[in-house]
Structure formats: C-alpha cells, structure tokens
Design a protein around this motif. Structure first.
Motif, PDB file in Angstrom:
ATOM      1  N   ARG A  74       0.806  -1.205  -0.605  1.00 55.32           N
ATOM      2  CA  ARG A  74      -0.058  -0.247  -0.079  1.00 55.32           C
ATOM      3  C   ARG A  74       0.622   1.313  -0.116  1.00 55.32           C
ATOM      4  NH1 ARG A  74      -6.377  -1.115   2.815  1.00 55.32           N
ATOM      5  NH2 ARG A  74      -6.402   0.635   1.370  1.00 55.32           N
ATOM      6  N   ILE A  75       1.899   1.639   0.872  1.00 55.76           N
ATOM      7  CA  ILE A  75       3.289   2.260   0.590  1.00 55.76           C
ATOM      8  C   ILE A  75       3.547   2.046  -1.052  1.00 55.76           C
ATOM      9  CG2 ILE A  75       5.362   2.701   1.027  1.00 55.76           C
ATOM     10  CD1 ILE A  75       4.497   2.049   4.703  1.00 55.76           C
ATOM     11  N   THR A  76       3.808   1.960  -1.746  1.00 56.41           N
ATOM     12  CA  THR A  76       4.472   1.477  -3.090  1.00 56.41           C
ATOM     13  C   THR A  76       3.310   2.225  -3.687  1.00 56.41           C
ATOM     14  OG1 THR A  76       6.047  -1.085  -2.527  1.00 56.41           O
ATOM     15  CG2 THR A  76       5.608   0.135  -4.349  1.00 56.41           C
ATOM     16  N   ALA A  78       0.564   3.891  -3.295  1.00 57.96           N
ATOM     17  CA  ALA A  78       0.585   5.556  -3.063  1.00 57.96           C
ATOM     18  C   ALA A  78       1.574   6.747  -3.540  1.00 57.96           C
ATOM     19  CB  ALA A  78       0.893   5.636  -0.968  1.00 57.96           C
ATOM     20  N   ALA A  79       2.501   5.958  -3.437  1.00 55.85           N
ATOM     21  CA  ALA A  79       4.146   6.097  -4.305  1.00 55.85           C
ATOM     22  C   ALA A  79       3.996   6.632  -5.941  1.00 55.85           C
ATOM     23  CB  ALA A  79       5.541   5.584  -3.240  1.00 55.85           C
ATOM     24  N   ASP A  80       3.118   5.309  -6.072  1.00 52.35           N
ATOM     25  CA  ASP A  80       2.910   5.159  -7.551  1.00 52.35           C
ATOM     26  C   ASP A  80       1.944   4.524  -8.345  1.00 52.35           C
ATOM     27  OD1 ASP A  80       3.885   4.859  -9.835  1.00 52.35           O
ATOM     28  OD2 ASP A  80       5.585   3.497 -10.150  1.00 52.35           O
ATOM     29  N   PRO A  81       0.718   5.389  -8.203  1.00 54.97           N
ATOM     30  CA  PRO A  81      -0.242   4.817  -7.714  1.00 54.97           C
ATOM     31  C   PRO A  81      -0.805   4.585  -9.630  1.00 54.97           C
ATOM     32  CG  PRO A  81      -0.534   7.339  -7.309  1.00 54.97           C
ATOM     33  CD  PRO A  81       0.777   6.788  -7.614  1.00 54.97           C
ATOM     34  N   SER A  82      -0.072   4.731 -10.708  1.00 61.46           N
ATOM     35  CA  SER A  82      -0.316   4.273 -11.938  1.00 61.46           C
ATOM     36  C   SER A  82       0.001   2.201 -12.010  1.00 61.46           C
ATOM     37  CB  SER A  82       0.560   4.960 -12.547  1.00 61.46           C
ATOM     38  OG  SER A  82       1.673   4.869 -12.528  1.00 61.46           O
ATOM     39  N   SER A  83       1.082   2.881 -11.499  1.00 57.14           N
ATOM     40  CA  SER A  83       1.827   0.662 -11.571  1.00 57.14           C
ATOM     41  C   SER A  83       0.711  -0.075  -9.986  1.00 57.14           C
ATOM     42  CB  SER A  83       2.819   1.134 -10.859  1.00 57.14           C
ATOM     43  OG  SER A  83       3.702  -0.024 -11.784  1.00 57.14           O
ATOM     44  N   GLY A  86       3.233  -2.517  -9.808  1.00 58.32           N
ATOM     45  CA  GLY A  86       4.674  -2.714  -9.374  1.00 58.32           C
ATOM     46  C   GLY A  86       4.751  -2.738  -7.619  1.00 58.32           C
ATOM     47  N   PHE A 232      -0.026   6.980   2.678  1.00 56.61           N
ATOM     48  CA  PHE A 232       0.861   7.795   2.929  1.00 56.61           C
ATOM     49  C   PHE A 232       0.786   7.039   4.302  1.00 56.61           C
ATOM     50  CE2 PHE A 232       1.471   9.694  -0.741  1.00 56.61           C
ATOM     51  CZ  PHE A 232       2.797   8.934  -1.335  1.00 56.61           C
ATOM     52  N   ALA A 235       2.928   4.798   5.853  1.00 56.73           N
ATOM     53  CA  ALA A 235       4.640   5.173   6.242  1.00 56.73           C
ATOM     54  C   ALA A 235       4.833   6.507   7.278  1.00 56.73           C
ATOM     55  CB  ALA A 235       4.860   5.562   4.605  1.00 56.73           C
TER      56      ALA A 235
END
Lengths: 243, 243, 243, 243
Positions: A74-76, A78-83, A86, A232, A235
């Motif tokens: 979920r942190i990831t 948030a940091a890269d919402p389009s993937s 990923g 976020f 995090a």
C-alpha cells in the motif's frame, strides 16, 4: 526442426495448447481456476480431494489483515499510483521465509523426516541443540492455537486424506512441547505443507500456493487503497519519531 | 478508541475475520478460491454467474507460452534460484499495458463510452484521427480471430450475461474494421473487460484479474524452471550476437 | 520524547541532517557521490584509498554487455514502458548469487578463513570433498584470466592496500588449481571482496557495491531501450522454438 | 555476420569494451563512478561541470530519512532477510511520480516550455485552470524553502551553468505564487531537472539520476536494518489500530 523449451503451453494462430489440451475449446468454461492452477503446476487435472484442499489452502492463507507485505504494497501504490503491478510485486517480495515462506521449510522437513523414518523427538532435539527453531511453530497473535491450522487438520481427517505427513506434523507438536518444555502454536504453515505432501504435491507447491494466495490478498488491499488511500498514512505512522 | 484502517480483514487471537465472516469457522472448506477472491475484492460472495465468469476469465488469461514476462521470470530465477518470490515479482512487473494491461484500458473505454452514449463509430474515428489505436484490437499471432475472445463472447451470450458493454465491444469490432478499412483481431482483453463490467465489477478488476491469473502461469513456469532450467539458455539466445 | 529509529538521516523543515552533517550546507557541492555512498553506508567519510577503490569497484562491476539481468530489465520495460523503476527492479532481482552475488559469498569465506587462520589448501579441499565449488572461481567467457580481477589486484598492490584478505584470495587461486588439477579463472568477485575487507568494509558491502553498480548499468540499458527498443526482440529470440 | 544489439558494452574473452573503451585497461582506476555513470548513459565522458553537478544532484536526492520507500524496503528485508536485492527492488518500486519521479515531469515541462517560448504565467494558468498542479512545487516538510533546491540553484549560478531552463524554473516560482496567490515551496525536483537540461542531459536523466541516488540510500538503510532490525516494528506501528 524446432526444439521444445517448455511443456506447459504453446500458442498457435488458431488455438492455445495448455498441457496438451485446447484452452478455448476444452478448458475455458469447463475447469475452474483452482483446477487450472493444478493443471498448470502438475500437468494433470486434480482429483476431487486435490481440488478441495487446494481451494482450502489458498483460502486459508490469502489474507490476514494489515500484514507487513500488505503495508509495504500500500505504501508503494501511494508512491506510484499508476502501477498496480509494481505494488503487487513489492508485496510479493515480502513473501519470504519469516512471514510466509515457512511452509516450504515445513515441507522440506516433513519430506526428509518421513522418508528417513527418524523419530520426531530426535529431529526436534537435533534442531534445538543446534540453536535452531522448528519451522511452523509459534505465532505472535494466535495462541495457543492457530484456528486456520486446526481447521485444516480437522478437514484432512474428515475427508480421509491425512497420511504420514499429517501424522508427523501432529507428532512434531508433541515433540516440540516436550523439547521446549511448553506447547508452541502449530501455525498454518505446517498443516498446509503436510496436507500438500500427503496429496502428492511436490515441495515447491508449498511455496507456490502461499504466493498465489497472497497475491489475491494484495490485490484486494490495493483495490481498497485506490478507493480509500492510507499508504502515506501508514508510512507516516511507521516513521513518526515524535512523542 | 482504535481506528479501523481496512475493511478487508482483521485478525484476533482466536479467529480471523474476513469481510465480516469467520475465516476458519465459516469460509474455509465452504468457499472455493475463486469465490474468495471475489469476496476479498468486493466484500460480497459472488452470484453463480460472477463465479463462473471469474473462473473463466482467470483461466483464459493465465498462460500463453513463453511470453516476455515468463522469459524474464525464468531468467531471474536462474540468476537467483533461492527466491521464488523475486522471480514472480520480476514476471509481474512485465504485466504492463503493452502485454497484459490492455484490459484495464478497454474497461475504461467501455465504461465511458456506454455511460456517455456515444456511437462506436464516433469513438473509433476520434481515436484514429488523434493517431491512436483502439485498445484490445490486434494480436501478433491470433489472426483473424483470438479463440479465447470468441469463447468468452459465446459463453456470455449462452449464459445470458451479455449486456451493454459486451454489445459495445462487438460494435467496436465493426467500427474498427470500417475505420481502418480491414478487420483487426478482437483480442482477449476487450471481452474480458466487457463481461466484467456487465457483471458489475469495477474497472480495477480488469487489471486485478489478469495479474492474479498470470501469477499462476508464472508459478508453473518457475516450478518447471526448478526441474528443467532454461533461464540462462533463454538469456543467451536473446543476447547472442553471433552468426 | 521521541525515539530515534535510524542513525542515517533526519529531515527538519529548514535542513536535512545526514550522518550528523548538514546535507545542503556541508555535503552538497563538497563531497562526490562515491564519498557520499561511503558516508551513508558507514557513517564516516572515506579515506583516499577507500574512495579510490570504491570508485574502482563500482566501475569494474557496473556493466558487462547483455547480461541476463539487462535482458530481463529490457523485456520488462518493453512490456511496461511507463515504469522505469519497475524495469530497474526486475533487473536488480536477478542480482542473485549465481550472476552477481558471488562477491558476498567470497567475503564471507575470506573473513572466516582469515580469522580462523586455516590453510587455503584445507579450506579448498573441504569444499571440494563436500561436492561444492569455491565461490569466485570460473567464468563462462573470461579464460584463463578475468581482466577486471587482475586489474583490481594490480592496483591494490600498487597503492599498498593489499592485506591478508587479498593475500588469501591469491593463495586460494593456487589451492584451487592444485585441488581441481587445473587453473580456474579467478573472477572479479573474489578480488572485490578481498579489497573491501582489507579496506575495513563490512561483509554487507560486498553485496551492496555490486547492486549499486549494476543499477547504473541497468539505467543505461533502459535509457537505450527507450531510444532503440529491443526488448520484445530479445523475448522473441529467447522463446523462438522454430528451426 | 553478427548483429549488434546494444551500443553500451560488449564482453570479449580477454577484455570488456564499454562505450568503445577498454574497461580494465583504460577506465578502471582512471574514471570515478560518477564519470562512469555519465559515460554509460550518454556515450561520452563528462565535462568538469557535468561531473560536478551529477555528483551534486546524486548527493542531494539519495537520502531523506525514513521516507515511504525506505519504510517499505526495511519491512521487506525483515520478511525476507536473505534477499538484499528483493528489498532494494521493493524500495525502488516506490520511486514513482508522487514521491520521487516529479523531476521527470519537471524536465518534460521545462523542455516543452523553453522550446515553445511560452510565458511562465500562461503555462501556469493553463495548468491551474485544468485543475492540475505544477510539478516540483510544494513539500510537506520544507517550508517556505527546500534547502536542497536553493543550494542547487546557488551552485548553478556560482559555476555559471544556469541557462534557459534554470531561468524558467525561477520564473515559474514567481508565476506559481501569482497564480495561486501565495508562494509554494520550489522543491528539489525542479532545479534538478533544470540543471540537467541546461547541462545537455536528455529528459530520461531526470528520472535515472534519482533512481540511482535513491538506491544508495536504500542500501544504507538495509545495511542498518541487518544490524538493527526495525522492519517489523515499522510494520506494527503502521498497522496498529489500537488506542
């Protein structure tokens, strides 16, 4: 003449062959996803018991709240919402031996112990004396029993699939209690490994099944994250040094 | 008072609650994995049609030979044989719009087009004039028909779930043929998106379903890789500059 | 009162503290990236020798043609062109023991062997008799010498930093030739590990340095992939079964 | 006759050619890592100014405390302690547009704006009216100034490399303040992009530089995590629902 690199499947212009069957003409609409997973992994369609327990084990391990790998995913996102892929990948990378992969270690232990005929007490003592821990025992939350583990064992007995590996898993529970002087929770990893082996699956299935299951849990958390973002916040709560 | 960060599940010492149900006491042994995936993603148990088509779509898209993502995953496992999860992650990272993610674009297109009531010919012409391509059309191997796409459409009709999104997908096929002056293959992404929308799934399901499905295919390739390693051979064949 | 979770750095509204220094006011513009890597990893600024060899080792290992991890990364970018970070991640996941991680095994071997004072011949024989291989020996292409390994050893001697670990690495070369009855290439992993240990780095540096270095190589391949895409060609060449 | 798939490097039995140079014979020991990164990415060795600012920018962005991607990476290592590369990959996957990738958007914006000659006020107004935000503005902690951004701008002026893109970045600061009616922090992403463009780097460098830099920060956190594990603590703090 062409070589054949994989036995799993081969696409042709007008059809896709999977394990020797016609994907669109034979498999699609006839077999469910769980049966298809079995076919992909082993080359054969499952027996009723194999399908039942593959479903059961996938359901048992797919989701367990805001586990570390769900937090990381979920942190990831948030940091890269389009993937989405990923974030799923980041979550799967946390499917290591500490959190999720214990079932593979359990399968290896059970396979060797049953094949060698060594007594559970001897196996347990040897691990203890070497300063190690028996995989599949202990849980930070579920004490004294892991309800998922007990349910798997009960259904294995009820449907008559319990064999030497399930018996050995149970014997290990007693041996561990004796060796460590107190009972430790038999967590979900050990019955999962035992049932898979008693049903004829190879050791690798004991790692493949949790990874596939956990992917479903991750996708649910990431779909929820898209609707109600908390990545976020998670995090921030983790990193907050204040007081 | 504690806050509640996720609606999906919460573990307690003696039970795990998933979407308000008791995992061990109610779900395990009663629901299959496909139904559980639906429950995790949406909060509800599926109807018979939802379960049937979720199974169908997962089966249709899980495996298609030595696709790029399977190649990347097998190379990765060869380089780091101890990390099954690392190789799965590498394979999933290739599940992007070009290879796998077209179904999400299809879902977005269908949702907007149906909601707006715009004619397929207008939508297609606008995309063409902007220099773009309609997602879900064209396939390097399956010509003129993708057998998986046709099977999905046939089963949707047969079971009476075809609704406005399936109708629009079909209309797009004709509009694309008119606009480009020749028929293009309607590939598996468009019927998958259309059926999911007609069954009430959100757009995110059109990406989640292929990622989960593909994870199963990856796990089969990685289990095979452990038995019959070809990862380095694949990398060598790719990189060989000789002649 | 707040706790302190990490000693590496802490951001404040008007400054960022890294290892007790002011990032903008002191470090930026004064220290180069290599020195900063050393500071981040160890807490101290490097000596001249440490900086020279950290540069040397990063340069030696960053790039080696269309290696498996570069192939996997380029395939991944082709499938998901918008995610440079996803393709880098896929490439790094192939940085396992077989392809890249041998230097960590070398460091562990050298550290234990030097600390224990065991003779290289005994260490080598023990590994051989157990059916194993000495890490850091053998290379599919560089025979009989790996030019990078020889250059590292020569510069270590020239600048007077060769210590007991470099000496042991050289002694292993003779011991391996004796034990296996023929010389094997001492590849770049062993001198890299030896020099890092002789310069006072911890074992983890022997894995961190190649990962950082290889990230630079991956980024170069992915920048080239954006200009001249070959990812799908690589996947096709790998998977082609025809003849 | 062999084809040539990449211009970056090619290994031969007795040497490795990188960008037309002999790796062991020419580059190792002569060029530092930062110069080598430039050579790998562009094909040429850097000017003094290019090397200075590449160092500066890598240092400026490598580390910023327990950022989300460092949290995700430490959680991942805790769950799978044997895979440093898996944890690095998880951390890099969080290097998306929200947290880290803004510099690429800034570079794209600056390149187009300078090439088109449009006034900063017009560009800003258009973005605002479309409901968007200008990339590179705003920071949750650094207010009213990001000390890293100011330091980059000062050094660019001091060393005479400020060109049209740095000028445009400054003009955007005023235009944004006018358009939004209050000053917003010019964060590190915009000067990084501007300086890279004024020094002749392509847009892709504005994403490659932060990814490489951040890998160094991740490796420092993961080395610390091996010594002082806090990964599970971070996950627990994030997920704790109690109160």
């Amino acid at each position: 003449m062409g070589e054949r690199l994989t036995e799993i499947s081969e696409p042709f212009p007008d059809r896709v062959e999977v394990r020797g069957r016609d994907l669109a003409g034979d498999l699609m609409g006839r077999v469910g996803f769980t049966e298809y997973v079995h076919l992909l992994l082993t080359g054969d369609e499952p027996t009723d018991d194999q399908r039942f327990f593959l479903d059961l084990l996938l359901v048992s391990i797919a989701e367990h709240g805001l586990m570390p790998s769900n937090v990381a995913a979920r942190i990831t996102l948030a940091a890269d919402p389009s993937s989405l892929q990923g974030a799923v990948a980041a979550g799967i990378l946390g499917a290591g031996p500490v959190v999720l992969g214990a079932s593979e270690e359990c399968a290896r232990l059970l396979e060797q112990a049953v094949a060698s005929g060594r007594a559970p007490g001897d196996v347990t003592r040897e691990i203890h004396e070497a300063g190690g821990r028996v995989p599949g025992f202990g849980h930070p939350l579920h004490k004294p029993l892991d309800p998922r583990a007990e349910r798997i064992l009960a259904l294995a007995d009820e449907r008559g699939v319990s064999g030497p590996h399930v018996a050995y898993a149970r014997a290990l529970r007693d041996a561990v209690a004796t060796e460590w002087g107190k009972p430790l929770t038999l967590n979900v990893a050990m019955p999962m490994a035992a049932v898979l082996l008693d049903l004829g699956y190879p050791v690798v299935a004991a790692k493949a099944v949790p990874i596939l299951a956990r992917t479903a849990g991750l996708l649910a958390h990431l779909a929820e994250e898209q609707e109600h973002p908390i990545g976020f916040l998670l995090a921030d709560r983790a990193a907050l040094t204040g007081g």
